[in-house]
Structures are given as C-alpha cells and as structure tokens.
Design a protein around this motif. Structure first.
Motif, mmCIF file in Angstrom:
data_model
loop_
_atom_site.group_PDB
_atom_site.id
_atom_site.type_symbol
_atom_site.label_atom_id
_atom_site.label_comp_id
_atom_site.label_asym_id
_atom_site.label_seq_id
_atom_site.Cartn_x
_atom_site.Cartn_y
_atom_site.Cartn_z
ATOM 1 N N THR A 121 0.813 -1.219 0.000
ATOM 2 C CA THR A 121 0.000 0.000 0.000
ATOM 3 C C THR A 121 0.846 1.268 0.000
ATOM 4 O O THR A 121 0.302 2.363 -0.076
ATOM 5 N N GLY A 122 2.160 1.138 0.123
ATOM 6 C CA GLY A 122 3.030 2.316 0.165
ATOM 7 C C GLY A 122 4.217 2.158 -0.767
ATOM 8 O O GLY A 122 4.501 1.073 -1.275
ATOM 9 N N TRP A 123 4.941 3.247 -0.963
ATOM 10 C CA TRP A 123 6.055 3.229 -1.911
ATOM 11 C C TRP A 123 7.199 2.337 -1.442
ATOM 12 O O TRP A 123 7.873 1.704 -2.256
ATOM 13 N N TYR A 124 7.433 2.258 -0.120
ATOM 14 C CA TYR A 124 8.567 1.490 0.378
ATOM 15 C C TYR A 124 8.422 0.004 0.064
ATOM 16 O O TYR A 124 9.375 -0.647 -0.391
ATOM 17 N N GLU A 125 7.250 -0.559 0.301
ATOM 18 C CA GLU A 125 7.020 -1.970 0.043
ATOM 19 C C GLU A 125 7.168 -2.287 -1.443
ATOM 20 O O GLU A 125 7.768 -3.308 -1.821
#
Length: 203
Positions: A121-125
């Motif tokens: 759900t986020g850019w890091y993952e």
C-alpha cells in the motif's frame, strides 16, 4: 575434436525465463495490491494528483501484469523454438540421472511465499520488491536456477545427468518433455547454456 561453442540464450530469453519463474508471485502481488487498495478504484479525472495516486496504489500491480504477459508469451515462444531446434542435438547415452523437478517446491517456499506476507500500500514496500528482484536477477540467470522454474514444471521435467558423449563422461542439467528418463537411455541434447541442455528422445 573441437567442442562447439555454447548456444547462449539471448538476453530477452533470459529475462522471460526469469519472469516466468516468478509469474505466480507477480500475479498474486498484483491481486493483493489491487485488493488492498480497492477503495481507491474510482475515476478521479486526469490530473497530476490522480496520476500520483494511481502510480502509488496500482503502479506495481500494473507493471507486474504487463511484465507477466510478456514473460509468459516469451516463455512459450522460447521453448517452442528450442524444441524445434533441438532436433539437431547431439546423441548421448545417459549414465546416471536424477530428477530435479521437485526442487521447484523449495524454490516456491524460499523465493515466492515470503513476498506474499507484505503489504503493498506504500512506496517502500513496492520499491523493496523491485529492488530485491533486481538483485536476484543476475544471480538467477547465471546459475542452474534458470531451470528451477514452477511454470516450467507444468510442461517439462528437469534432470541432472551424467552422460557419455564420444566415449567421454560429462554432466549437466537438462529440460525434457519426457517425464521419465532412465539410466542407459539414448537421447539428443541441445546446449542452451553452460552445462544446460534441452533433451529429446531418439526415435
């Protein structure tokens, strides 16, 4: 007798084999990201903000779906061409054979399942997945992992062979449509990489 040069796989072929080995993972990640971000599925018009949201919430799944389609089509085309070309392979006699198809299960457990417990759900993952795949890619294409492929196991078997060629004992890995190769069998092998072969039965 001078040994023929290796029939090296083209870079695009290596890429499609890599993608096909991770295709189940790519499909599951795409489904998971779309499911986790389903509340963002609505028409927001054409704007920079809408593009940013789409890129963050669905960019990875879109990329993986496109790459998966390319990888699957490339996989089918590659092995269709190799199957036809392998008619010109070298006849050898199998001295010892071990079926390695079962290693695809360990491959799935080691390289695929751990990714499924992440949230996307986020850019890091999303960046982490792409970064790890970039690291794994050169290792994969330069090792026998090239033939440890869950998708490959649907149509082919993978064996580790010791074989006799021109009176000399050699070894390597082979892919074959034959689900049961035995000691002392005669086959044709077509080299596709360093100690990597495609095998066909001798009619």
């Amino acid at each position: 007798m001078e040994k023929k040069s290796t029939n090296r796989l083209h870079n695009i072929t290596l890429f499609t084999l890599f993608v096909s080995s991770y295709l189940p993972l790519f499909v599951l990640i795409a489904i998971k990201q779309i499911s986790d971000n389903s509340n963002f599925i609505s028409w927001g018009g054409v704007s920079l903000e809408a593009f940013k949201i789409f890129f963050l919430k669905f960019g990875l799944s879109t990329l993986l779906i496109v790459v998966s389609i390319i990888g699957f089509l490339g996989f089918k085309l590659t092995f269709r061409n190799i199957d036809e070309t392998a008619e010109n392979g070298i006849p050898v006699v199998i001295n010892k054979v071990r079926n390695k198809s079962g290693e695809a299960i360990g491959y799935i457990a080691t390289y695929i399942i751990p990714f499924l417990f992440n949230e996307y759900t986020g850019w890091y993952e999303c960046f982490s997945v792409l970064f790890l795949l970039t690291i794994i890619y050169p290792i994969y294409i330069n090792s026998s992992l090239l033939l440890i492929n869950p998708l490959l196991s649907f149509w082919f078997s993978v064996y580790e062979l010791e074989y006799i060629e021109n009176g000399k004992s050699r070894d390597g890995f082979v892919v074959s449509k034959n689900k049961s190769l035995y000691d002392d069998s005669e086959i044709k092998i077509y080299e596709i990489g360093y100690k990597l072969f495609f095998a066909k039965n001798i009619n």
